[in-house]
Design a protein around this motif. Structure first.
Motif, short mmCIF file in Angstrom:
data_model
loop_
_atom_site.label_atom_id
_atom_site.label_comp_id
_atom_site.label_asym_id
_atom_site.label_seq_id
_atom_site.Cartn_x
_atom_site.Cartn_y
_atom_site.Cartn_z
N ASP A 337 -7.02 -4.81 0.72
CA ASP A 337 -5.90 -4.03 0.52
C ASP A 337 -5.62 -4.21 -0.95
O ASP A 337 -5.45 -3.38 -1.97
N VAL A 338 -5.34 -5.65 -1.38
CA VAL A 338 -5.29 -5.95 -2.83
C VAL A 338 -6.33 -5.46 -3.81
O VAL A 338 -6.08 -4.79 -4.62
N LEU A 339 -7.59 -5.47 -3.18
CA LEU A 339 -8.70 -5.15 -4.28
C LEU A 339 -8.60 -3.60 -4.23
O LEU A 339 -8.98 -3.18 -5.46
N ALA A 340 -8.20 -2.90 -3.33
CA ALA A 340 -8.53 -1.53 -3.32
C ALA A 340 -7.46 -0.93 -4.27
O ALA A 340 -7.74 0.06 -4.80
N PHE A 341 -6.24 -1.50 -4.15
CA PHE A 341 -5.02 -1.17 -4.99
C PHE A 341 -5.51 -1.37 -6.53
O PHE A 341 -5.39 -0.29 -7.42
N VAL A 342 -5.98 -2.43 -6.66
CA VAL A 342 -6.24 -2.97 -8.18
C VAL A 342 -7.44 -1.75 -8.84
O VAL A 342 -7.70 -1.28 -9.87
N ARG A 343 -8.41 -1.54 -7.74
CA ARG A 343 -9.46 -0.72 -8.22
C ARG A 343 -9.24 0.92 -8.29
O ARG A 343 -9.47 1.62 -9.48
N VAL A 344 -8.17 1.29 -7.76
CA VAL A 344 -7.72 2.46 -7.85
C VAL A 344 -6.99 2.58 -9.28
O VAL A 344 -6.87 3.76 -9.90
N GLN A 345 -6.33 1.61 -9.58
CA GLN A 345 -5.71 1.54 -11.16
C GLN A 345 -6.80 1.42 -12.15
O GLN A 345 -6.44 0.90 -13.42
N GLY A 346 -8.20 1.64 -11.83
CA GLY A 346 -9.21 1.42 -12.87
C GLY A 346 -9.53 -0.16 -13.06
O GLY A 346 -10.33 -0.37 -13.92
N GLY A 347 -9.48 -0.94 -12.06
CA GLY A 347 -9.67 -2.27 -12.15
C GLY A 347 -9.04 -3.42 -12.78
O GLY A 347 -9.34 -4.49 -12.89
N ARG A 348 -8.12 -2.95 -13.43
CA ARG A 348 -7.20 -3.77 -13.93
C ARG A 348 -5.49 -3.08 -13.92
O ARG A 348 -5.30 -2.04 -13.98
N VAL A 349 -4.73 -3.99 -13.53
CA VAL A 349 -3.33 -3.63 -13.32
C VAL A 349 -2.43 -4.64 -14.05
O VAL A 349 -2.83 -5.77 -13.74
N SER A 350 -1.08 -4.44 -14.24
CA SER A 350 -0.23 -5.31 -14.90
C SER A 350 1.28 -4.91 -14.57
O SER A 350 1.76 -3.62 -14.10
N GLY A 351 2.39 -5.97 -14.37
CA GLY A 351 3.51 -5.66 -14.06
C GLY A 351 4.09 -7.00 -13.55
O GLY A 351 3.25 -8.03 -13.25
N SER A 352 5.19 -6.96 -12.98
CA SER A 352 5.82 -8.36 -12.30
C SER A 352 5.20 -8.39 -10.78
O SER A 352 4.86 -7.30 -10.31
N GLN A 353 4.99 -9.39 -10.41
CA GLN A 353 4.19 -9.83 -9.07
C GLN A 353 5.07 -9.25 -8.08
O GLN A 353 4.48 -8.67 -6.92
N ARG A 354 6.33 -9.18 -8.01
CA ARG A 354 7.10 -8.43 -7.03
C ARG A 354 7.10 -7.04 -7.00
O ARG A 354 6.72 -6.40 -6.02
N ASP A 355 6.78 -6.37 -8.25
CA ASP A 355 6.73 -5.19 -8.30
C ASP A 355 5.28 -4.61 -7.82
O ASP A 355 5.08 -3.48 -7.25
N LEU A 356 4.31 -5.45 -8.12
CA LEU A 356 2.98 -5.18 -7.84
C LEU A 356 2.74 -5.30 -6.13
O LEU A 356 2.18 -4.39 -5.46
N ALA A 357 3.45 -6.24 -5.77
CA ALA A 357 3.37 -6.53 -4.10
C ALA A 357 4.06 -5.30 -3.38
O ALA A 357 3.60 -4.80 -2.44
N GLU A 358 5.12 -4.86 -4.10
CA GLU A 358 5.97 -3.49 -3.58
C GLU A 358 4.97 -2.26 -3.16
O GLU A 358 5.09 -1.37 -2.40
N GLN A 359 4.03 -2.19 -4.35
CA GLN A 359 3.17 -0.95 -4.27
C GLN A 359 2.01 -1.16 -3.23
O GLN A 359 1.37 0.05 -3.00
N ILE A 360 1.69 -2.26 -2.76
CA ILE A 360 0.45 -2.44 -1.97
C ILE A 360 1.04 -2.42 -0.38
O ILE A 360 1.76 -3.10 0.02
N THR A 361 0.12 -1.56 0.27
CA THR A 361 0.42 -1.12 1.44
C THR A 361 -0.84 -1.40 2.34
O THR A 361 -2.21 -1.59 2.05
N SER A 362 -0.70 -1.76 3.68
CA SER A 362 -1.88 -1.66 4.55
C SER A 362 -2.61 -0.47 4.81
O SER A 362 -2.11 0.55 4.84
N SER A 363 -4.00 -0.65 4.82
CA SER A 363 -4.97 0.38 5.10
C SER A 363 -4.63 0.94 6.13
O SER A 363 -5.17 2.19 6.38
N VAL A 364 -4.04 0.40 7.29
CA VAL A 364 -4.06 1.10 8.61
C VAL A 364 -2.59 1.58 9.04
O VAL A 364 -2.25 2.49 9.92
N ASP A 365 -1.72 1.25 8.07
CA ASP A 365 -0.33 1.61 8.00
C ASP A 365 0.45 1.56 6.91
O ASP A 365 0.86 0.57 6.42
#
Length: 658
Positions: A337-365
């Protein structure tokens, strides 16, 4: 299952993420919680190495073959006297010198089941086709002379029952490192050391009566749970002080046996009439509701033994839950799920770790977000695998973290594996290892790195061919995804590895069920039907041979026999269900009999019924029982009326005489 998962599950906080500096040791002192893990290329001292951090363990695993599931307080001596933590109970089932020749994974399952042992946490297959079976402990035990001796006694008893190596005994032993290629089974199950002690005591008590009597107290599955003498004893009624526990335990038994909540409650109201004194009806209702809404899906074997005063044990080999049905996701799934999130952002993403974690959801829910602590672990793991790079700029709350995919090939492989694990809800059965190199040490000879890579490539892209038969020679084909995993494993582990053969065998099973008007989709969604199909494979192999044993008699004979056996097993299964139903309704009150009848009629009105013929037969038997009761009442009332009339006539005659 990868070594990463196994290590975290076994060692927990006994290993550290990174090595302590010398000044940290001087300031904080030595940690008595930590332990050393020994790895080895073989069983000689020269090739043994001790590690104490997860990073070191993962790095050296590329060059080493064996490891110690239990840990030590010294890094220079792997001895019983230097043991610190006992984390697992492990058994070596060897295949050497003609012992256990032809043993397969289903055979190991059968041995564990017959012994009444809990479900293991991990089973690894060695290159010689032996097996290393591990039960991970819920809580690690601090080693001591007394505990070590009792561990060895239990381990010896387990090895004897599982046809294991009784010479490979002791908590200090080395076992083969698990990999994705050699792991044939893994589960999330854990066992307490006390539970193993209880099992050992039970076997000892039974052995005093008869060497083989341990099977008498064993229950084979949920379907036979309610028929077991120990449960039947509880169903006869209990005394005050046992009623609450007995009611809850029986409710779980009905739940495990497949009864719905209303039916279980009806049966338990009837059972309550046998108790002295009876429970209040509202209490029975509460216990049933608690059992059906709680987290337990089957009764405790220990409670059944306590309530009945009889021998009882059981173990059920269950399929792992799919990710969408689990409360927690595995860390490998979050990696995808983390890799899918980074790939959608073009393979590179930045921000605070808590903000990044808030944007990542489960692929089944989509409503389930990655926990922040898990997010940090995933990033660290992906960094260690050199898939992802992490760059932090700034400090404190103003810090920004940049994540970048640096190895796209590894990233896609990791994400693909995570996706595959989500789709595969069954225990992992990787089949048989074709590299049957002769062992020179206990546990099998290790493959060299070049051999291992070559085997991994050949295993990924090709499948073993079946020998030519009387019909056309089978061509290699991938294993079909629409065939139940348990059925596939039953064939695969006996050498039938071609996907087309497995698909045709499943087709014969479907045709057999069709003879009884069972729809195809109902077979895969009904666990008892899957178990029957696996049993049919076992019986067919006994009669017509298998590829692994070299006595395979051909496709046509095999499929024809499988079709006939499957029909016979299902007919017997349905007859047993109907017989059990008749026995149950005979004990019901008139009110409960009427209630069950209405439920059956409601079931038959539904569009999709798994076994409509069985439900019709049940309703017919219920009507016969109701009619029989009416006749008995009529005869009883008529006899009473005749007796009253005779008495009245006699009295009138006596008055006339006077």
């Amino acid at each position: 299952m990868s070594l990463v998962s196994v290590a975290i599950n076994i060692y927990k906080n006994q290993l550290t993420n990174k090595k302590k500096k010398q000044y940290q040791k001087q300031q904080n002192g030595y940690n008595s919680r930590l332990g050393w893990v020994f790895v080895s290329k073989d069983f000689t001292k020269e090739t043994t190495k001790a590690v104490r951090t997860y990073g070191s363990l993962f790095n050296v695993s590329k060059d080493y073959t064996y490891f110690t599931p239990n840990t030590f307080y010294r890094n220079d001596l792997r001895r019983l006297s230097t043991l610190r933590w006992i984390n697992a109970m492990s058994i070596d089932i060897d295949v050497k010198n003609g012992e256990n020749e032809g043993m397969t994974f289903p055979d190991v399952q059968e041995l564990i089941t017959e012994a009444g042992l809990p479900m293991p946490s991990l089973i690894v297959q060695t290159p010689s086709n032996g097996f290393h079976v591990h039960w991970f402990l819920e809580q690690s035990k601090r080693a001591s002379d007394k505990l070590n001796a009792h561990y060895s006694r239990i381990q010896t008893c387990m090895a004897e029952m599982l046809k294991g190596d009784v010479n490979a005994i002791g908590p200090e032993r080395l076992f083969r490192l698990p990999t994705d290629e050699n792991t044939v089974f893994h589960s999330q199950e854990r066992v307490s050391f006390d539970e193993l002690c209880e099992w050992f005591q039970l076997v000892q008590e039974q052995d005093q009566q008869d060497v083989h009597t341990y099977k008498k107290g064993f229950c084979r599955g949920y379907e036979s749970l309610l028929k077991h003498p120990a449960v039947q004893k509880i169903l006869e009624g209990v005394n005050k002080g046992q009623r609450d526990t007995a009611c809850y335990t029986l409710a779980l038994a009905y739940k495990a046996a497949g009864y719905d909540e209303k039916t279980a409650e009806a049966y338990l109201h009837n059972w309550n009439q046998k108790n002295t004194p009876q429970m209040r009806q509202i209490e029975v209702k509460r216990k049933v509701k608690s059992a059906y809404n709680g987290r337990f899906h089957a009764p405790s074997a220990k409670k059944i033994r306590e309530l009945s005063g009889m021998l009882f044990s059981y173990v059920i080999w269950e399929e792992a839950k799919p990710r969408e049905e689990r409360t927690y996701s595995h860390i490998q799934e979050w990696e995808g799920d983390v890799l899918a999130f980074v790939r959608v952002q073009g393979g590179r993403v930045s921000g605070s770790q808590r903000d990044l974690a808030e944007q990542i959801t489960s692929s089944v829910d989509a409503n389930k977000k990655i926990p922040y602590a898990t997010f940090k672990k995933v990033i660290a793991r992906l960094e260690e695998q050199e898939i992802l790079s992490k760059k932090v700029s700034g400090k404190g709350r103003g810090a920004s973290t940049e994540l970048c995919i640096i190895d796209e090939v590894k990233a896609r492989r990791t994400q693909s594996e995570a996706s595959k694990k989500e789709q595969d809800a069954a225990p992992k059965n990787n089949g048989l290892n074709s590299n049957t190199i002769k062992d020179t040490v206990v546990g099998g000879t290790a493959l060299s790195r070049s051999q291992g890579k070559e085997f991994a490539r050949s295993s990924e892209y090709s499948i073993l061919n079946l020998p030519s038969t009387s019909s056309t020679t089978l061509q290699t084909a991938p294993i079909p995804g629409n065939v139940p995993a348990a059925f596939t494993s039953a064939l695969f582990n006996r050498g039938f590895t071609d996907g087309r053969f497995i698909f045709r065998a499943w087709g014969k099973v479907q045709l057999a069920f069709k003879e009884f008007d069972i729809s195809y989709r109902s077979i895969s969604s009904t666990p008892p039907y899957i178990r029957l199909s696996v049993e049919a494979i076992g019986l067919t192999v006994q009669k017509n041979g298998s590829v692994i044993s070299g006595d395979f008699k051909g496709e046509d004979v095999f499929f024809k026999y499988l079709f006939g056996v499957m029909k016979g097993l299902f007919k017997k299964h349905r007859s047993a269900q109907l017989t059990h139903f008749v026995e149950e309704i005979e004990r019901l009150s008139d009110v409960m009999l009427s209630h069950v009848g209405m439920e059956l009629e409601d079931t038959l009105q539904k569009k999709h019924v798994v076994d409509r013929e069985l439900q019709v037969a049940k309703l017919r038997e219920l009507e016969h029982e109701a009619s029989a009761r009416q006749r008995r009442k009529h005869y009883s009332n008529h006899a009473a009326f005749d007796l009253t009339s005779s008495l009245n006539q006699f009295k009138l005659f006596m008055k006339t005489e006077d």
